[in-house]
Design a protein around this motif. Structure first.
Motif, PDB file in Angstrom:
ATOM      1  N   PHE A   1       0.816  -1.211   0.000  1.00 30.96           N
ATOM      2  CA  PHE A   1       0.000   0.000   0.000  1.00 30.96           C
ATOM      3  C   PHE A   1       0.852   1.264   0.000  1.00 30.96           C
ATOM      4  CE2 PHE A   1      -2.623   3.324   2.023  1.00 30.96           C
ATOM      5  CZ  PHE A   1      -3.692   3.319   1.142  1.00 30.96           C
ATOM      6  N   TYR A   2       2.010   1.210   0.615  1.00 33.54           N
ATOM      7  CA  TYR A   2       2.888   2.385   0.624  1.00 33.54           C
ATOM      8  C   TYR A   2       3.217   2.817  -0.797  1.00 33.54           C
ATOM      9  CZ  TYR A   2       6.865   5.383   1.810  1.00 33.54           C
ATOM     10  OH  TYR A   2       7.728   6.455   1.937  1.00 33.54           O
ATOM     11  N   GLU A   3       3.557   1.858  -1.652  1.00 37.31           N
ATOM     12  CA  GLU A   3       3.849   2.181  -3.048  1.00 37.31           C
ATOM     13  C   GLU A   3       2.594   2.575  -3.806  1.00 37.31           C
ATOM     14  OE1 GLU A   3       5.880  -1.127  -4.735  1.00 37.31           O
ATOM     15  OE2 GLU A   3       7.802  -0.599  -3.815  1.00 37.31           O
ATOM     16  N   LEU A   4       1.521   1.844  -3.575  1.00 40.61           N
ATOM     17  CA  LEU A   4       0.279   2.123  -4.293  1.00 40.61           C
ATOM     18  C   LEU A   4      -0.272   3.502  -3.953  1.00 40.61           C
ATOM     19  CD1 LEU A   4      -1.284  -1.384  -3.832  1.00 40.61           C
ATOM     20  CD2 LEU A   4      -0.647  -0.377  -6.023  1.00 40.61           C
ATOM     21  N   SER A   5      -0.008   3.967  -2.748  1.00 40.09           N
ATOM     22  CA  SER A   5      -0.455   5.304  -2.344  1.00 40.09           C
ATOM     23  C   SER A   5       0.518   6.382  -2.777  1.00 40.09           C
ATOM     24  CB  SER A   5      -0.599   5.365  -0.813  1.00 40.09           C
ATOM     25  OG  SER A   5       0.665   5.377  -0.177  1.00 40.09           O
ATOM     26  N   GLN A   6       1.565   5.973  -3.496  1.00 41.12           N
ATOM     27  CA  GLN A   6       2.626   6.891  -3.906  1.00 41.12           C
ATOM     28  C   GLN A   6       3.233   7.588  -2.690  1.00 41.12           C
ATOM     29  OE1 GLN A   6       0.695   9.306  -6.971  1.00 41.12           O
ATOM     30  NE2 GLN A   6       1.277   7.819  -8.544  1.00 41.12           N
ATOM     31  N   GLU A   7       3.429   6.794  -1.667  1.00 39.11           N
ATOM     32  CA  GLU A   7       4.097   7.173  -0.423  1.00 39.11           C
ATOM     33  C   GLU A   7       3.266   8.089   0.478  1.00 39.11           C
ATOM     34  OE1 GLU A   7       8.066   8.555  -1.182  1.00 39.11           O
ATOM     35  OE2 GLU A   7       8.521   6.871  -2.521  1.00 39.11           O
ATOM     36  N   THR A   8       2.019   8.371   0.108  1.00 33.13           N
ATOM     37  CA  THR A   8       1.195   9.242   0.954  1.00 33.13           C
ATOM     38  C   THR A   8       0.647   8.510   2.176  1.00 33.13           C
ATOM     39  OG1 THR A   8      -0.818   8.820  -0.339  1.00 33.13           O
ATOM     40  CG2 THR A   8       0.550  10.712  -0.984  1.00 33.13           C
ATOM     41  N   ALA A   9       0.866   7.190   2.252  1.00 31.67           N
ATOM     42  CA  ALA A   9       0.518   6.458   3.476  1.00 31.67           C
ATOM     43  C   ALA A   9       1.480   6.787   4.616  1.00 31.67           C
ATOM     44  CB  ALA A   9       0.524   4.960   3.212  1.00 31.67           C
ATOM     45  N   THR A  10       2.600   7.427   4.306  1.00 34.27           N
ATOM     46  CA  THR A  10       3.588   7.762   5.322  1.00 34.27           C
ATOM     47  C   THR A  10       2.939   8.498   6.490  1.00 34.27           C
ATOM     48  OG1 THR A  10       5.239   8.010   3.575  1.00 34.27           O
ATOM     49  CG2 THR A  10       5.824   8.851   5.747  1.00 34.27           C
ATOM     50  N   PHE A  11       3.178   7.997   7.674  1.00 36.82           N
ATOM     51  CA  PHE A  11       2.713   8.534   8.963  1.00 36.82           C
ATOM     52  C   PHE A  11       1.308   8.077   9.357  1.00 36.82           C
ATOM     53  CE2 PHE A  11       5.588  12.010   7.378  1.00 36.82           C
ATOM     54  CZ  PHE A  11       6.648  11.715   8.195  1.00 36.82           C
ATOM     55  N   GLU A  12       0.522   7.447   8.472  1.00 32.96           N
ATOM     56  CA  GLU A  12      -0.786   6.965   8.922  1.00 32.96           C
ATOM     57  C   GLU A  12      -0.594   5.658   9.686  1.00 32.96           C
ATOM     58  OE1 GLU A  12      -4.020   5.502   6.666  1.00 32.96           O
ATOM     59  OE2 GLU A  12      -2.791   4.368   5.241  1.00 32.96           O
ATOM     60  N   THR A  13      -1.565   5.353  10.543  1.00 37.64           N
ATOM     61  CA  THR A  13      -1.529   4.107  11.294  1.00 37.64           C
ATOM     62  C   THR A  13      -2.776   3.286  10.998  1.00 37.64           C
ATOM     63  OG1 THR A  13      -2.699   4.953  13.252  1.00 37.64           O
ATOM     64  CG2 THR A  13      -0.293   5.219  13.197  1.00 37.64           C
ATOM     65  N   THR A  14      -2.690   2.010  11.299  1.00 38.99           N
ATOM     66  CA  THR A  14      -3.863   1.143  11.306  1.00 38.99           C
ATOM     67  C   THR A  14      -3.637   0.017  12.301  1.00 38.99           C
ATOM     68  OG1 THR A  14      -5.400  -0.176   9.970  1.00 38.99           O
ATOM     69  CG2 THR A  14      -3.064  -0.385   9.434  1.00 38.99           C
ATOM     70  N   SER A  15      -4.679  -0.348  12.997  1.00 38.89           N
ATOM     71  CA  SER A  15      -4.607  -1.557  13.808  1.00 38.89           C
ATOM     72  C   SER A  15      -4.812  -2.763  12.905  1.00 38.89           C
ATOM     73  CB  SER A  15      -5.681  -1.541  14.896  1.00 38.89           C
ATOM     74  OG  SER A  15      -5.671  -2.752  15.612  1.00 38.89           O
ATOM     75  N   GLN A  16      -4.143  -3.870  13.242  1.00 40.03           N
ATOM     76  CA  GLN A  16      -4.346  -5.100  12.484  1.00 40.03           C
ATOM     77  C   GLN A  16      -3.860  -6.293  13.289  1.00 40.03           C
ATOM     78  OE1 GLN A  16      -1.897  -5.366   8.858  1.00 40.03           O
ATOM     79  NE2 GLN A  16      -0.803  -3.521   9.507  1.00 40.03           N
ATOM     80  N   SER A  17      -4.671  -7.361  13.288  1.00 41.01           N
ATOM     81  CA  SER A  17      -4.290  -8.595  13.968  1.00 41.01           C
ATOM     82  C   SER A  17      -2.945  -9.075  13.448  1.00 41.01           C
ATOM     83  CB  SER A  17      -5.341  -9.682  13.724  1.00 41.01           C
ATOM     84  OG  SER A  17      -6.603  -9.301  14.210  1.00 41.01           O
ATOM     85  N   GLY A  18      -2.079  -9.467  14.364  1.00 45.24           N
ATOM     86  CA  GLY A  18      -0.759  -9.944  13.964  1.00 45.24           C
ATOM     87  C   GLY A  18       0.258  -8.858  13.755  1.00 45.24           C
ATOM     88  N   ALA A  19      -0.176  -7.577  13.804  1.00 47.48           N
ATOM     89  CA  ALA A  19       0.722  -6.427  13.614  1.00 47.48           C
ATOM     90  C   ALA A  19       1.553  -6.560  12.345  1.00 47.48           C
ATOM     91  CB  ALA A  19       1.628  -6.233  14.829  1.00 47.48           C
ATOM     92  N   ALA A  20       0.966  -7.199  11.312  1.00 44.47           N
ATOM     93  CA  ALA A  20       1.630  -7.367  10.009  1.00 44.47           C
ATOM     94  C   ALA A  20       2.970  -8.089  10.124  1.00 44.47           C
ATOM     95  CB  ALA A  20       1.808  -6.021   9.309  1.00 44.47           C
TER      96      ALA A  20
END
Length: 444
Positions: free
Chosen positions: A289-308
């Motif tokens: 997703f970091y690449e797909l967002s063209q790096e605009t995911a930088t600094f966002e957070t999300t909770s996820q089981s397993g912490a990726a």
């Protein structure tokens, strides 16, 4: 995987993930897909042990879950199977559509003669198929949907009729809302953030957030300056961003499973808006997703089981991620990580094996009570955390229990953050933290 560019995602057990190239929405064919794991016999029924897997197989969450189930089956078969029977995974594409899911669940039960059902991503899908599954008594473990109503409307309303239904993860969104309150305390301590905004999908799984999180935050002494539920079909975030900038929160808690908020993130960076973006964004769990967002995911957070797979939640977490990546090597459809649903599905297959071994039978038609009792007696160490279930008479019978720390904070709700360059870190809770949360660099 994209081996040619040597940029394939791998965990290095340091808590950092580097991102390979993979499309956001995978394609896994049309309709139901039957997958027979090597070494399996039969097609359900009298020979072998058949697991029916329900998921949206055009979505990376569904594909990661399917591959995780297949991996669990392969490993279990190498260890002698379930009750000395080889395990077969039969996977059906729900398309996140309640009607399709109903048809496919019925097919798995009545034609494939499954011994266990696992999966379902959308809460609307899970809610729609429960009555039919309950009528057939087939054990069903939800591994992707978070709405408390899944339990409230089944075992919570008529325990005897629905006792075949369990959820192994994630924790339900009522507990997730409480956990976000604990995370807000961390953000306040870390950055001095004390005013928050709230955004969510207009969907069943977010109702507990809408009903409880603003009050949870206010009870902890924070101000909630903006609240809005958004249509899942939203494609223009300009009004939302204007409203947020006008209200000037320190951070936005947003809860998106159906909304893919790449345009919102792009606007956030372009405007250098003076707030953090926190909470849950299912699209952002996709490994590339970091690449797909063209790096605009930088600094966002999300909770996820397993912490990726960024941190060793249990002694099984990182081994599972390594095994998953070896298992899917060369599989262009599979995401580079199992995704949150994959962690939960893998754990569900394994914990059910433990339960039926304890019960001494996998024959739910003759001894469902014995299997249910064994499930309720489990204290199972999974890849995403410790798993035990609430019992009859509790508020959420057969739901996975939340884990709590020494200050009563919920801990089986890890939160990850994208960093500049595409690394992923676990920032919360403390015992799983690989790095502290960082605010956007433009916030000073």
């Amino acid at each position: 995987m994209d081996n040619d560019d040597n940029n394939t995602l791998r965990s290095d057990r340091t808590g950092k993930i580097s991102v390979g190239r993979r499309r956001f929405i995978g394609a896994a064919g049309v309709g139901a897909v039957a997958t027979t794991v090597a070494g399996c016999i039969g097609g359900g029924g009298d020979e072998g042990f058949t697991v029916g897997h329900l998921a949206p197989l055009e979505n990376t969450q569904g594909i990661g879950s399917e591959r995780s189930a297949e991996l669990a089956a392969e490993e279990i078969n190498e260890e002698g199977g379930i009750r000395d029977e080889d395990v077969e995974i039969v996977s059906a594409n729900t398309r996140s559509d309640p009607s399709t899911a109903q048809d496919e669940a019925s097919r798995l039960i009545n034609q494939e003669n499954v011994d266990l059902l696992v999966g379902t991503f959308s809460s609307e899908v899970s809610l729609n198929i429960m009555d039919m599954i309950a009528e057939n008594n087939v054990p069903y473990i939800v591994t992707g949907s978070a709405s408390p109503a899944i339990i409230e409307n089944s075992t919570g309303s008529d325990y005897e009729a629905n006792k075949n239904i369990f959820r192994s993860g994630p924790i339900n969104s009522y507990f997730q809302a409480e956990a976000m309150g604990g995370y807000a305390d961390y953000l306040s301590d870390r950055h001095g953030w004390n005013t928050f905004a709230y955004l969510a999908d207009d969907a069943a799984w977010t109702d507990p957030f809408t009903n409880n999180l603003p009050g949870e935050l206010e009870s902890r002494g924070y101000d909630v300056v903006y609240e809005s539920e958004l249509s899942t079909g939203i494609d223009d975030f300009s009004t939302v961003m204007n409203d947020l900038e006008s209200e000037d929160p320190d951070a936005v808690f947003r809860f998106f499973a159906h909304i893919i908020a790449t345009d919102m993130l792009a606007s956030w960076h372009q405007r250098q808006a003076e707030f953090g973006i926190e909470g849950i964004h299912v699209a952002s769990m996709t490994p590339d997703f970091y690449e797909l967002s063209q790096e605009t995911a930088t600094f966002e957070t999300t909770s996820q089981s397993g912490a990726a797979g960024t941190t060793d939640i249990t002694d099984k977490t990182l081994d599972f991620v390594d095994a998953y990546q070896s298992f899917t090597e060369g599989d262009d459809d599979a995401p580079d990580l199992p995704m949150y649903m994959g962690f939960n599905t893998y754990d569900a297959v394994y914990l059910y094996r433990e339960a039926v071994e304890e019960a001494g039978t996998a024959d739910y038609e003759s001894d469902l009570d014995g299997i249910v009792d064994a499930m309720l007696g489990l204290e199972y160490t999974g890849t995403a955390g410790e798993i035990s279930f609430y019992g009859e008479g509790d508020d959420y019978p057969h739901d996975v229990q939340e884990e709590r720390g020494e200050n009563d904070e919920i801990t089986n709700f890890p939160i990850t953050q994208w960093r500049p360059g595409g690394d992923l870190e676990c920032v919360y809770p403390e015992q799983y933290r690989t790095a502290d949360h960082v605010q956007p660099e433009w916030m000073g």
